[in-house]
Design an enzyme around this catalytic site. Structure first.
Site, PDB file in Angstrom:
ATOM      1  N   HIS A   1       3.994   6.988   3.857  1.00 18.95           N
ATOM      2  CA  HIS A   1       4.921   5.852   3.734  1.00 18.95           C
ATOM      3  C   HIS A   1       4.477   4.906   2.613  1.00 18.95           C
ATOM      4  O   HIS A   1       3.348   4.985   2.140  1.00 18.95           O
ATOM      5  CB  HIS A   1       5.063   5.084   5.058  1.00 18.95           C
ATOM      6  CG  HIS A   1       3.833   4.393   5.563  1.00 18.95           C
ATOM      7  ND1 HIS A   1       2.914   4.992   6.418  1.00 18.95           N
ATOM      8  CD2 HIS A   1       3.358   3.156   5.325  1.00 18.95           C
ATOM      9  CE1 HIS A   1       1.957   4.130   6.697  1.00 18.95           C
ATOM     10  NE2 HIS A   1       2.195   3.010   6.052  1.00 18.95           N
TER      11      HIS A   1
ATOM     12  N   GLU B   1       7.591   0.697   5.144  1.00 22.23           N
ATOM     13  CA  GLU B   1       6.991  -0.362   5.976  1.00 22.23           C
ATOM     14  C   GLU B   1       7.126  -1.692   5.253  1.00 22.23           C
ATOM     15  O   GLU B   1       7.020  -1.750   4.018  1.00 22.23           O
ATOM     16  CB  GLU B   1       5.512  -0.037   6.210  1.00 22.23           C
ATOM     17  CG  GLU B   1       4.741  -1.067   7.017  1.00 22.23           C
ATOM     18  CD  GLU B   1       3.269  -0.713   7.167  1.00 22.23           C
ATOM     19  OE1 GLU B   1       2.787   0.229   6.522  1.00 22.23           O
ATOM     20  OE2 GLU B   1       2.591  -1.416   7.945  1.00 22.23           O
TER      21      GLU B   1
ATOM     22  N   HIS C   1       0.823  -1.215   0.000  1.00 17.67           N
ATOM     23  CA  HIS C   1       0.000   0.000   0.000  1.00 17.67           C
ATOM     24  C   HIS C   1       0.856   1.263   0.000  1.00 17.67           C
ATOM     25  O   HIS C   1       2.024   1.244   0.374  1.00 17.67           O
ATOM     26  CB  HIS C   1      -0.984   0.037   1.175  1.00 17.67           C
ATOM     27  CG  HIS C   1      -0.405   0.025   2.556  1.00 17.67           C
ATOM     28  ND1 HIS C   1      -0.195  -1.135   3.277  1.00 17.67           N
ATOM     29  CD2 HIS C   1       0.028   1.045   3.362  1.00 17.67           C
ATOM     30  CE1 HIS C   1       0.311  -0.824   4.461  1.00 17.67           C
ATOM     31  NE2 HIS C   1       0.458   0.484   4.531  1.00 17.67           N
TER      32      HIS C   1
HETATM   33  C1  LIG Z   1       1.078  -0.596  11.283  1.00 18.28           C
HETATM   34  C2  LIG Z   1      -0.321  -0.110  11.110  1.00 18.28           C
HETATM   35  C3  LIG Z   1      -0.535   0.554   9.765  1.00 18.28           C
HETATM   36  C4  LIG Z   1      -0.367  -0.496   8.672  1.00 18.28           C
HETATM   37  O1  LIG Z   1      -0.104  -0.140   7.521  1.00 18.28           O
HETATM   38  O2  LIG Z   1      -0.592  -1.679   8.998  1.00 18.28           O
HETATM   39  C5  LIG Z   1       0.406   1.701   9.577  1.00 18.28           C
HETATM   40  O3  LIG Z   1       1.030   1.918   8.580  1.00 18.28           O
HETATM   41  S1  LIG Z   1       0.549   2.733  10.951  1.00 18.28           S
HETATM   42  C6  LIG Z   1       1.483   4.138  10.349  1.00 18.28           C
HETATM   43  C7  LIG Z   1       1.882   5.025  11.493  1.00 18.28           C
HETATM   44  N1  LIG Z   1       3.021   4.476  12.212  1.00 18.28           N
HETATM   45  C8  LIG Z   1       4.276   4.826  11.876  1.00 18.28           C
HETATM   46  O4  LIG Z   1       4.504   5.646  11.013  1.00 18.28           O
HETATM   47  C9  LIG Z   1       5.382   4.149  12.667  1.00 18.28           C
HETATM   48  C10 LIG Z   1       6.748   4.521  12.119  1.00 18.28           C
HETATM   49  N2  LIG Z   1       6.937   5.964  12.170  1.00 18.28           N
HETATM   50  C11 LIG Z   1       7.670   6.555  13.165  1.00 18.28           C
HETATM   51  O5  LIG Z   1       8.188   5.917  14.070  1.00 18.28           O
HETATM   52  C12 LIG Z   1       7.806   8.060  13.088  1.00 18.28           C
HETATM   53  O6  LIG Z   1       6.820   8.571  12.232  1.00 18.28           O
HETATM   54  C13 LIG Z   1       9.208   8.519  12.560  1.00 18.28           C
HETATM   55  C14 LIG Z   1      10.292   8.051  13.527  1.00 18.28           C
HETATM   56  C15 LIG Z   1       9.467   7.987  11.159  1.00 18.28           C
HETATM   57  C16 LIG Z   1       9.217  10.026  12.507  1.00 18.28           C
HETATM   58  O7  LIG Z   1       8.773  10.483  13.736  1.00 18.28           O
HETATM   59  P1  LIG Z   1       8.761  12.061  14.022  1.00 18.28           P
HETATM   60  O8  LIG Z   1       8.237  12.782  12.828  1.00 18.28           O
HETATM   61  O9  LIG Z   1       8.068  12.324  15.317  1.00 18.28           O
HETATM   62  O10 LIG Z   1      10.295  12.299  14.248  1.00 18.28           O
HETATM   63  P2  LIG Z   1      11.195  13.391  13.612  1.00 18.28           P
HETATM   64  O11 LIG Z   1      10.411  14.652  13.405  1.00 18.28           O
HETATM   65  O12 LIG Z   1      12.433  13.434  14.428  1.00 18.28           O
HETATM   66  O13 LIG Z   1      11.539  12.774  12.166  1.00 18.28           O
HETATM   67  C17 LIG Z   1      12.807  12.185  11.969  1.00 18.28           C
HETATM   68  C18 LIG Z   1      13.169  12.461  10.531  1.00 18.28           C
HETATM   69  O14 LIG Z   1      12.273  11.700   9.693  1.00 18.28           O
HETATM   70  C19 LIG Z   1      11.572  12.588   8.848  1.00 18.28           C
HETATM   71  N3  LIG Z   1      10.252  12.043   8.674  1.00 18.28           N
HETATM   72  C20 LIG Z   1       9.276  11.940   9.596  1.00 18.28           C
HETATM   73  N4  LIG Z   1       8.194  11.331   9.077  1.00 18.28           N
HETATM   74  C21 LIG Z   1       8.502  11.063   7.780  1.00 18.28           C
HETATM   75  C22 LIG Z   1       7.821  10.460   6.700  1.00 18.28           C
HETATM   76  N5  LIG Z   1       6.559   9.993   6.859  1.00 18.28           N
HETATM   77  N6  LIG Z   1       8.434  10.337   5.502  1.00 18.28           N
HETATM   78  C23 LIG Z   1       9.705  10.800   5.334  1.00 18.28           C
HETATM   79  N7  LIG Z   1      10.439  11.401   6.317  1.00 18.28           N
HETATM   80  C24 LIG Z   1       9.822  11.513   7.515  1.00 18.28           C
HETATM   81  C25 LIG Z   1      11.581  13.932   9.528  1.00 18.28           C
HETATM   82  O15 LIG Z   1      11.395  14.953   8.594  1.00 18.28           O
HETATM   83  C26 LIG Z   1      12.960  13.922  10.130  1.00 18.28           C
HETATM   84  O16 LIG Z   1      13.879  14.186   9.107  1.00 18.28           O
HETATM   85  P3  LIG Z   1      15.213  15.027   9.452  1.00 18.28           P
HETATM   86  O17 LIG Z   1      15.921  15.161   8.154  1.00 18.28           O
HETATM   87  O18 LIG Z   1      15.944  14.182  10.486  1.00 18.28           O
HETATM   88  O19 LIG Z   1      14.708  16.338  10.023  1.00 18.28           O
HETATM   89 CO   LIG Z   2       0.948   1.291   6.511  1.00 22.53          CO
END
Ligand SMILES: CC[C@H](C(=O)O)C(=O)SCCNC(=O)CCNC(=O)[C@H](O)C(C)(C)COP(=O)(O)OP(=O)(O)OC[C@H]1O[C@@H](n2cnc3c(N)ncnc32)[C@H](O)[C@@H]1OP(=O)(O)O
Ligand SMILES: [Co+2]
Length: 134
Positions: free
Chosen positions: A79, A130, A7
């Protein structure tokens, strides 16, 4: 290792409004919302012939997508999810290659009842990635 695209996930500020757009305006089949408390999101799936679109909005105060929506208040692509045959083997291979697996490294059960893991976007050239075990 990557078998197929499972997805494409889009974070949205209003899941009901987005669901209505995909259902009524775009004429797509949209599932009912499901609250995934463990993952801090509520999701619907837009069913397409060749893949799925996951629409997600934050659930609770500690949602992992809250910061993303704060930076992208109108929503955006969040994602990609790929199918893999053996998620632990994939994880071990990716960790050995230097990728960061988010969380404690153990797969969690995702929206499809299958084990999932996330790779840090910084290790996949800016795309939060993912993996879901088929
Ligand atoms: C599993 C159930 C369902 C499924 O499909 O079955 C799902 O998909 S649930 C989806 C929601 N869950 C998640 O997204 C879990 C994994 N994600 C995370 O742990 C956080 O979103 C994380 C760590 C990727 C980012 O968290 P956060 O934004 O709070 O942290 P930062 O601001 O420090 O970000 C770090 C760095 O990553 C960049 N970032 C954040 N989100 C994204 C993104 N979606 N795509 C690309 N880049 C992303 C952010 O800009 C920061 O970049 P930097 O250069 O370090 O500033
Ligand atoms: Co998902």
């Amino acid at each position: 290792m990557l078998l197929r695209l499972n997805h494409v996930a889009l974070a949205v500020p209003d899941l009901m409004a987005a669901s209505a757009t995909y259902r009524a305006t775009l004429g797509a089949t949209v599932s009912e919302p499901r609250a995934l408390g463990e993952h801090g999101v509520t999701v619907v799936f837009v069913e397409l012939n060749n893949t799925k679109i996951e629409l997600l909005e934050p659930l609770g105060d500690a949602s992992p997508i809250a910061a993303f929506l704060a930076k992208n208040p109108k929503g955006g692509m969040h994602h990609l999810c790929y199918d893999v045959a053996d998620i632990r083997a994939a994880r071990d291979h990716l960790v050995a290659a230097g990728a960061r697996v988010l969380g404690n490294g153990e797969p969690k059960i995702g929206a499809h009842g299958k084990p999932v893991l996330f790779l840090h976007p910084g290790d996949v050239h800016g795309t939060l990635t993912e993996l879901e075990e088929v």
